[in-house]
Scaffold this motif. Sequence first.
Motif, short mmCIF file in Angstrom:
data_model
loop_
_atom_site.label_atom_id
_atom_site.label_comp_id
_atom_site.label_asym_id
_atom_site.label_seq_id
_atom_site.Cartn_x
_atom_site.Cartn_y
_atom_site.Cartn_z
N ILE A 255 0.86 -1.18 0.00
CA ILE A 255 0.00 0.00 0.00
C ILE A 255 0.90 1.23 0.00
N ARG A 256 0.69 2.12 -0.96
CA ARG A 256 1.48 3.35 -1.03
C ARG A 256 0.82 4.43 -0.18
N ARG A 257 1.65 5.03 0.69
CA ARG A 257 1.12 6.03 1.63
C ARG A 257 2.09 7.20 1.73
N PHE A 258 1.53 8.39 1.85
CA PHE A 258 2.32 9.59 2.07
C PHE A 258 1.79 10.27 3.32
N SER A 259 2.67 10.50 4.29
CA SER A 259 2.29 11.22 5.50
C SER A 259 2.63 12.69 5.29
N LEU A 260 1.71 13.57 5.65
CA LEU A 260 1.91 15.01 5.47
C LEU A 260 1.88 15.72 6.81
N ASN A 261 2.65 16.78 6.89
CA ASN A 261 2.62 17.68 8.03
C ASN A 261 2.57 19.09 7.46
N CYS A 262 1.40 19.71 7.56
CA CYS A 262 1.19 21.05 7.02
C CYS A 262 1.01 22.02 8.19
N SER A 263 2.08 22.65 8.58
CA SER A 263 2.06 23.61 9.71
C SER A 263 1.46 22.97 10.96
N GLY A 264 1.88 21.76 11.25
CA GLY A 264 1.42 21.06 12.45
C GLY A 264 0.16 20.22 12.26
N VAL A 265 -0.54 20.38 11.16
CA VAL A 265 -1.73 19.57 10.88
C VAL A 265 -1.28 18.34 10.10
N LYS A 266 -1.52 17.16 10.69
CA LYS A 266 -1.07 15.91 10.07
C LYS A 266 -2.22 15.26 9.31
N SER A 267 -1.86 14.70 8.15
CA SER A 267 -2.83 13.99 7.34
C SER A 267 -2.09 12.93 6.54
N VAL A 268 -2.84 12.14 5.78
CA VAL A 268 -2.23 11.05 5.03
C VAL A 268 -2.92 10.91 3.66
N TYR A 269 -2.11 10.58 2.65
CA TYR A 269 -2.61 10.26 1.31
C TYR A 269 -2.35 8.78 1.06
N PHE A 270 -3.31 8.11 0.46
CA PHE A 270 -3.13 6.75 0.00
C PHE A 270 -3.32 6.72 -1.51
N ILE A 271 -2.54 5.88 -2.17
CA ILE A 271 -2.75 5.61 -3.58
C ILE A 271 -3.17 4.14 -3.65
N LEU A 272 -4.43 3.92 -4.01
CA LEU A 272 -5.02 2.58 -3.96
C LEU A 272 -5.49 2.13 -5.33
N ASN A 273 -5.38 0.83 -5.57
CA ASN A 273 -5.88 0.19 -6.79
C ASN A 273 -7.00 -0.75 -6.42
N ARG B 265 -13.86 -4.76 -13.05
CA ARG B 265 -14.40 -5.95 -13.71
C ARG B 265 -13.21 -6.80 -14.15
N THR B 266 -12.51 -6.35 -15.15
CA THR B 266 -11.29 -7.05 -15.59
C THR B 266 -10.07 -6.15 -15.50
N HIS B 267 -10.30 -4.84 -15.30
CA HIS B 267 -9.20 -3.88 -15.21
C HIS B 267 -9.31 -3.10 -13.91
N TYR B 268 -8.26 -2.36 -13.62
CA TYR B 268 -8.17 -1.64 -12.35
C TYR B 268 -8.46 -0.16 -12.52
N GLN B 269 -8.85 0.45 -11.39
CA GLN B 269 -8.84 1.89 -11.30
C GLN B 269 -7.93 2.25 -10.13
N THR B 270 -7.27 3.39 -10.24
CA THR B 270 -6.35 3.86 -9.21
C THR B 270 -6.86 5.20 -8.73
N ALA B 271 -6.88 5.36 -7.41
CA ALA B 271 -7.38 6.60 -6.82
C ALA B 271 -6.40 7.12 -5.78
N VAL B 272 -6.35 8.43 -5.68
CA VAL B 272 -5.62 9.11 -4.61
C VAL B 272 -6.66 9.53 -3.60
#
Length: 161
Positions: free
Chosen positions: A64-82, A86-93
Amino acid sequence: MEPWSGMAILRTPLLILILMFWTISSWGTISIPELFPKNCEHKKNFLFLNSKQKKKLNIDSSIIRRFSLNCSGVKSVYFILNDKIRTHYQTAVIHIENNKISRLEIIDFGEPKQYMAPNIWVDKMLKTELDKVDALSGATLTRQSLVNMRRLAIYLSNEFN
């Protein structure tokens, strides 16, 4: 004799490295700097799931691809998921801040474009509860895939934060 037979120990780590490079280098149309606000520090890391965790989460990938962010003390996270539709994938941030999804963007869609969720529907989906997401006419499997990725991102954020 199989060409890899003498290198059985190297086979799995080598495969993991190849898959990591391939998944990192094939993110569709979005580039990493576009994901994050300019005033944020970000750290890339991966979650490596074992077979028991994969089965519990009902997902194909062990990485699982993950990015941890710190924006002026506010923490958050991004995931890139597949997710396979049906037979093919979609990828979302998916961006999670304060245990809520604040952004979901489809960056790659392997199925025919007529089955892709419109941005207006995705924005509306983010504002509703998981169990009350409207149907997506003609794209039921796409809808279910997005709901699953949304649910997975929230779970991973809480479990591995």
